[in-house]
Motif scaffolding. Structure first.
Motif, short mmCIF file in Angstrom:
data_model
loop_
_atom_site.label_atom_id
_atom_site.label_comp_id
_atom_site.label_asym_id
_atom_site.label_seq_id
_atom_site.Cartn_x
_atom_site.Cartn_y
_atom_site.Cartn_z
N ARG A 1 -1.32 19.99 1.91
CA ARG A 1 -1.92 19.27 1.10
C ARG A 1 -2.48 20.83 0.49
NH1 ARG A 1 -3.74 16.22 5.61
NH2 ARG A 1 -5.77 18.27 5.53
N ALA B 1 0.78 -1.15 -0.07
CA ALA B 1 0.13 -0.07 0.36
C ALA B 1 0.86 1.09 0.37
CB ALA B 1 -0.93 0.01 0.94
N ARG B 2 1.77 1.05 0.68
CA ARG B 2 2.24 2.40 0.93
C ARG B 2 3.61 2.56 -0.61
NH1 ARG B 2 5.98 4.26 5.39
NH2 ARG B 2 4.39 3.44 6.56
N LEU C 1 -3.98 12.95 1.86
CA LEU C 1 -4.35 12.83 3.24
C LEU C 1 -4.00 11.67 3.88
CD1 LEU C 1 -6.46 14.24 4.75
CD2 LEU C 1 -8.34 13.14 4.37
N LEU C 2 -4.14 10.03 2.76
CA LEU C 2 -3.58 8.71 3.30
C LEU C 2 -2.08 8.90 3.96
CD1 LEU C 2 -5.22 7.16 0.23
CD2 LEU C 2 -5.67 6.97 3.25
N ALA C 3 -1.12 9.82 2.80
CA ALA C 3 0.49 10.12 3.55
C ALA C 3 0.40 10.58 4.27
CB ALA C 3 0.92 10.50 2.42
N GLY C 4 -0.74 11.14 4.89
CA GLY C 4 -0.27 12.39 6.25
C GLY C 4 0.30 13.36 5.98
N VAL C 5 0.00 14.04 4.85
CA VAL C 5 1.12 15.51 4.22
C VAL C 5 0.38 16.37 5.24
CG1 VAL C 5 1.52 16.93 2.71
CG2 VAL C 5 1.80 14.73 1.86
N LEU D 1 -17.45 13.82 -1.80
CA LEU D 1 -16.45 14.42 -1.98
C LEU D 1 -16.43 15.58 -3.01
CD1 LEU D 1 -13.55 12.91 -0.34
CD2 LEU D 1 -15.25 13.87 0.90
N ARG E 1 0.97 4.00 -2.93
CA ARG E 1 0.01 5.32 -2.53
C ARG E 1 2.14 6.48 -3.03
NH1 ARG E 1 1.27 6.08 3.03
NH2 ARG E 1 3.44 7.25 2.49
N ILE F 1 -14.98 9.86 -5.24
CA ILE F 1 -16.39 9.82 -4.25
C ILE F 1 -16.86 10.99 -4.53
CG2 ILE F 1 -15.80 9.60 -2.44
CD1 ILE F 1 -13.26 8.39 -1.37
N GLU G 1 -6.67 15.53 -3.45
CA GLU G 1 -6.74 15.58 -2.10
C GLU G 1 -6.21 13.95 -1.13
OE1 GLU G 1 -8.60 17.47 1.50
OE2 GLU G 1 -6.26 18.14 2.34
N LEU G 2 -7.24 12.80 -0.91
CA LEU G 2 -7.43 12.01 -1.40
C LEU G 2 -5.73 11.00 -0.76
CD1 LEU G 2 -9.87 9.76 -1.73
CD2 LEU G 2 -9.19 10.74 0.35
N PRO G 3 -4.71 11.16 -1.61
CA PRO G 3 -3.95 10.27 -1.81
C PRO G 3 -2.82 11.46 -0.44
CG PRO G 3 -4.30 11.09 -3.81
CD PRO G 3 -5.02 11.68 -3.19
N ARG H 1 -5.49 13.64 -8.81
CA ARG H 1 -5.88 12.25 -7.99
C ARG H 1 -4.91 11.66 -8.12
NH1 ARG H 1 -10.26 8.99 -6.84
NH2 ARG H 1 -9.51 8.11 -8.62
#
Lengths: 401, 226
Positions: free
Chosen positions: B118, B78-79, B109-113, B98, B82, B95, B105-107, B154
């Motif tokens: 962002r 997954a990492r 968000l998932l990466a914790g930026v 949204l 990503r 989605i 922005e989603l990726p 995205r």
């Protein structure tokens, strides 16, 4: 992904399915509200009883004839009734240093009449100490005079309701009335105070104990009320009372002394158990809400396969997917629990308005437990849906169906 | 960049084994623009999914950036997905609840930026992809072309080394498809490795390297002489 982002994403998902979200929040809210309302009723009952007891007066002990436990004493076999309590018994009790004051009690019912009206009324014979021990207060005039309690003075004190019924708006203090076949002068009227431990003091007529014994032609007492010197001397006073009375009754322990604390503790235990039982029943509705959440979440997982597949494709790890679903459940349960608290508190407020005698405030432990259970069930029941979501095959989920 | 050695993918359908990929050996260099064509069921999507780490081979070794990624755990894959891979799908897969900006922005968000970064990154892409004024629109308020541009934004927001596009124009009209191809080719020109699965020979032939697949095998591998 930090917590704020997770929660925001979860909230968006919930807002996206409004009906579903509202239904689940409602289910959770009803569960929490029922816990809050039911426990506040139980707690109200407990406090009501406790209040009733403390209105009786503090550090109170009650002596009554007969023993509460049956042992194989020969008196029982011979058909001997327990010895009566007498006024002298009561007066001797003041010898104990643990006892501050006592009030002997005789009760009966008699016809009370003025020249215009009459009514059947409970009549209580006691002494001047009664006022202090029972924490009663006077409306007009004064209470029974002190002095020798063996003296049968022809005076009486009326409850507020009795006064109203017999004298109406006319002044009562100083008037004469007839109780049974004797004449008494009204020297005081009690302030209206309502029910207290089964006796409605508003409906009582109180006369000196010796007068009551004459009226009812008896030499025995119904009860002896004892006020101990302090909280710590209650046990001491109880022991002294038992010893003194046994001594006077030829060594026979034929009286029972109960302390207010003991009675209170018993009621407390019973009512607390009741509250817990009721809370348990309400908790069932919470777990039903939990199962509902699980169901709806499982449906949500299948409805949102594409989204889950997409999240995986753009790099969401299985743990992140699980976290998102947990967060959804947590936000949902939190909202539900919060709504439930609002509902529950307003419910118990309304009950408090309808039954003002019940101090209906939900106990803090029940509130905390309801809130905690709601959160825990919500999250616990989302474990299965979250796992299912995290295990979805992204290719299959993304396939157009 | 991408190296496949002896890759097999066997699906079990009922009691029958279906060979979606047979013995694939393929090496793709960084910055290549490559199209994969072939009839339905030839295994081109399976190959793309495998390269995108959405699927695991039944046998063989897949190296990405020199490292063997075949045996990585789900979390590790997954990492990699990503950080290094961007997907563009035929059906966009945005989605619905949204906004365009939030989808892009989603990726991140998932990466914790962090939120600040962002925001600037998303704003940048919205300008680059001609989506200005549409950032608060939800997908159902966007045209097909705009949706695909959001999807490409995205896919590129994490600045991946590889972009995998599965029939990116399959659901668009010709003019819009053209526009989307221009964007993708612009990315390829900037050094991103672009893999394009398509039915449409006209689109497939624009790539500088063309694979042809039949029955789970690569039957042709042409490089345009440039």
């Amino acid at each position: 992904m930090n917590t704020a982002d997770v929660l925001r994403f979860a909230s968006f998902s919930l807002a996206g399915a409004r009906t579903r979200t509202l239904l689940m929040v409602a289910a959770m809210a009803i569960g929490v509200a029922s816990v809050v309302v039911l426990t506040s009723l139980g707690e109200g009952a407990r406090r009501y009883v406790a209040g009733q007891f403390s209105s009786l007066g503090t550090h109170l002990l009650i002596v009554f004839p007969g023993r509460s436990e049956t042992t194989g004493n020969p008196g029982m076999l011979l058909g001997e009734t327990p010895r009566d309590l007498t006024l002298d018994d009561a007066l001797t009790l003041t010898r104990s240093r643990a006892i501050r004051r006592i009030a002997p009690l005789t009760v009966g019912a008699a016809l009370v009449s003025t020249h215009k009206r009459s009514r059947e009324t409970p009549v209580l014979g006691s002494t001047a100490e009664m006022l202090e021990i029972r924490k009663m207060s006077m409306g007009q005039g004064q209470f029974l005079p002190g002095g020798d309690p063996r003296q049968a003075l022809p005076v009486c004190v009326l409850g507020d309701k009795v006064r109203r019924e017999l004298f109406g708006n006319q002044p009562a203090v100083g008037e004469w009335l007839r109780i049974g076949d004797r004449r008494f002068r009204v020297i005081g009227v009690l302030a209206a105070q309502g029910q207290s431990m089964g006796f409605d003091t508003d409906e009582l007529v109180i006369v000196p104990v010796a007068s009551a014994q004459m009226l009812f032609n008896t030499s025995s007492l119904f009860r002896i009320l004892i006020e101990a010197r302090g909280r710590e001397s209650i046990e001491h006073a109880k022991q002294d009372a038992l010893d003194i009375l046994a001594q006077r009754h030829d060594g026979e322990k034929d009286v029972t002394v109960v302390t207010q604390d003991a009675i209170l503790a018993t009621f407390d235990r019973i009512l607390r158990a009741l509250t817990l039982a009721v809370a348990g029943i309400a908790a069932i509705s919470l777990s039903v809400a939990g199962i509902l959440i699980m169901n709806v979440m499982l449906i949500a997982v299948s409805q949102r396969r594409q989204e889950i597949g997409l999240l995986k494709a753009i790099g969401a790890a299985p743990a992140q997917i699980r976290m998102l679903f947990f967060a959804e459940a947590a936000v949902l349960s939190f909202a539900g629990a919060l709504a439930g608290l609002v509902l529950g508190f307003s419910g118990s407020f309304v009950i408090g308005r309808i039954y003002p005698v019940l101090p209906s405030v939900p106990p803090w432990w029940a509130v905390a437990a309801a809130f905690g259970t709601a959160l825990v069930t919500g999250i616990l029941f989302s474990v299965a849906p979250a796992r299912r979501a995290s295990r979805l095959d992204p290719i299959e989920s993304l396939a157009r169906h | 960049m991408i190296r496949l050695d002896g890759i097999q993918r066997v699906f079990q359908v009922g009691d029958q084994a279906v060979h979606a990929l047979r013995d694939i050996d393929l090496s793709i260099g960084a910055g290549e623009y490559l199209s994969i064509m072939g009839p339905s069921g030839s295994g081109k999507s399976t190959l793309l999914n495998l390269i995108g780490l959405l699927d695991r081979p039944s046998a063989g070794i897949y190296r990405l950036d020199g490292g063997d990624v075949t045996g990585l755990s789900d979390e590790e894959q997954a990492r990699v997905r990503r950080d290094k891979i961007g997907f563009v799908f035929q059906f966009f897969h945005l989605i619905p609840r949204l906004s365009a900006a939030a989808n892009i922005e989603l990726p991140l968000l998932l990466a914790g930026v962090p939120a600040e970064q962002r925001k600037t990154r998303v704003a940048q892409l919205i300008r680059d992809f001609g989506l200005a004024g549409r950032e608060t629109h939800r997908p159902d308020q966007l045209s097909g072309g705009q949706r695909q541009r959001v999807a490409i934004a995205r896919a590129t927001v994490m600045e991946p080394a590889v972009i995998l596009a599965d029939e990116p124009t399959g659901n668009l009209d010709r003019a819009t498809g053209q526009e989307v191809m221009n964007i993708l080719e612009g990315l390829a020109a900037s050094g991103v490795t672009l893999l394009l699965v398509t039915h449409d020979p006209e689109i497939g032939n624009r790539a500088s390297r063309k694979l042809r697949m039949v029955d789970g095998r690569i039957v042709a591998d042409e490089r345009a002489s440039s």
